[in-house]
Write an enzyme that holds these catalytic residues in place. Structure first.
Site, PDB file in Angstrom:
ATOM      1  CG  ASP A   1      30.033  53.451  78.498  1.00 58.33           C
ATOM      2  OD1 ASP A   1      29.012  53.789  77.868  1.00 58.33           O
ATOM      3  OD2 ASP A   1      30.266  52.283  78.833  1.00 58.33           O
TER       4      ASP A   1
ATOM      5  CE1 TYR B   1      26.162  45.531  64.752  1.00 56.34           C
ATOM      6  CE2 TYR B   1      25.874  43.892  63.010  1.00 56.34           C
ATOM      7  CZ  TYR B   1      26.612  44.907  63.598  1.00 56.34           C
ATOM      8  OH  TYR B   1      27.798  45.308  63.034  1.00 56.34           O
TER       9      TYR B   1
ATOM     10  CG  ASN C   1      30.738  38.104  56.579  1.00 58.86           C
ATOM     11  OD1 ASN C   1      30.068  37.841  57.558  1.00 58.86           O
ATOM     12  ND2 ASN C   1      30.210  38.187  55.359  1.00 58.86           N
TER      13      ASN C   1
ATOM     14  CB  VAL D   1      28.690  23.384  58.349  1.00 67.38           C
ATOM     15  CG1 VAL D   1      30.182  23.572  58.570  1.00 67.38           C
ATOM     16  CG2 VAL D   1      28.425  22.062  57.645  1.00 67.38           C
TER      17      VAL D   1
ATOM     18  NE  ARG E   1      26.273  34.723  54.889  1.00 66.61           N
ATOM     19  CZ  ARG E   1      25.303  34.035  54.288  1.00 66.61           C
ATOM     20  NH1 ARG E   1      25.397  33.748  52.991  1.00 66.61           N
ATOM     21  NH2 ARG E   1      24.257  33.634  54.969  1.00 66.61           N
TER      22      ARG E   1
END
Length: 301
Positions: A46, A134, A163, A191, A199
């Site tokens: 970990d 994040y 992406n 959507v 994107r």
């Protein structure tokens, strides 16, 4: 080269392990548990287990660090967990590498660190503006990596990925798997807004190839490089839906929800990576990504 891959049983990690082996390297998979069999020697550890990390890095020559948490919306609800794992886990890994005398690192970061810049396509010269915990946790990890490289004990390459898509994408919440599910089930696809948000989609194998290029072209010890890794192409939500319809031969019904507060377009300029890494997005046109996505239940046959 013996390369430890953290997060090796993840979507991208499995692709990196496969391409490293195909390029003649010896990947060693680091995973939190042995639930998913991998075609590589496996070490269980970990990122927050310092003793486990020191055992995991034993005998390796380089590290591809992909392990961590990746859900932007989840990070807003539990930010400390994201900093603990993504930032703290990276610091712990750097400690273990330093103790073992390992000086080569390729780090998986995110193009979302740039936030919502007006300038498109995006380049590495843009200022950092992480829009959620994040991205901020990844940026903080980059700072730690850069500081360690500044001591002369580390050679580091950071890959800010756009992406990632295609292949056996396990995340049913992402747009392309959702579109295939709608086509397969005959259900409607929801959507946000009118579907015009654009994107940059990067084929999973192109993303993995960037890590192989990073390992094979490390800078001298003490240097820290950062690259934006994307296709350089923009595809709207409606473009994705149309591509899935072409692939499956089925119409997808759309339900338009209120627009979300999100950027109209996020597109990379991968010119620096192509020139200096060197690397190129060879499979990242939208139709190739979509055609490669359904590994099971292929609706076009």
């Amino acid at each position: 080269m013996r390369v430890l891959v953290t997060g090796a049983n993840g979507y991208l990690g499995q692709a990196v392990v496969k391409l490293l082996a195909g390029a003649g390297h010896e990947p060693i998979a680091m995973v939190r548990d042995c639930g998913s069999p991998l075609r590589a020697p496996t070490r269980v550890a970990d990122l927050l287990d310092e003793d486990g990390l020191r055992k995991a890095v034993d005998g390796v020559e380089a590290v591809c660090h992909l392990g961590g948490l990746t859900r932007a919306r989840e990070s807003a609800a539990d930010p400390l967990r994201y900093f603990r794992v993504n930032t703290g886990g990276t610091v712990a890994l750097l400690d273990a590498m330093a103790a073992a005398g390992i000086s080569r690192l390729v780090f998986a970061s995110t193009g979302s660190i740039y936030g919502t810049p007006e300038r498109q396509p995006m380049t590495e010269r843009l200022p950092d503006a992480p829009p959620h915990p994040y991205a901020a946790s990844k940026l903080a990890a980059e700072w730690a990596i850069g500081a360690q490289a500044g001591t002369g004990r580390l050679s580091a390459t950071v890959l800010r990925l756009m992406n990632v898509a295609g292949g056996a994408d396990p995340d049913p919440t992402r747009l392309i798997p959702r579109a295939f599910a709608a086509a397969r089930n005959g259900s409607a696809l929801e959507v946000n807004g009118d579907g015009s948000a654009v994107r940059d989609y990067l084929h999973i194998d192109d993303a993995a190839a960037a890590f192989v290029a990073g390992i094979e072209n490390m800078p001298p010890k003490g240097e820290f490089r950062r690259f934006l890794i994307g296709s350089g192409r923009g595809s709207s939500i409606l473009d994705v839906v149309a591509a899935v319809e072409r692939r499956t031969g089925r119409r997808i019904q759309l339900i338009h929800r209120p627009p979300a507060p999100e950027p109209a377009a996020l597109i990379s300029d991968p010119a620096k990576a192509m020139a200096e890494l060197p690397w190129r997005p060879a499979q990242s046109d939208l139709d190739t990504i979509v055609c490669d996505t359904p590994r099971r239940g292929d609706l076009s046959r």
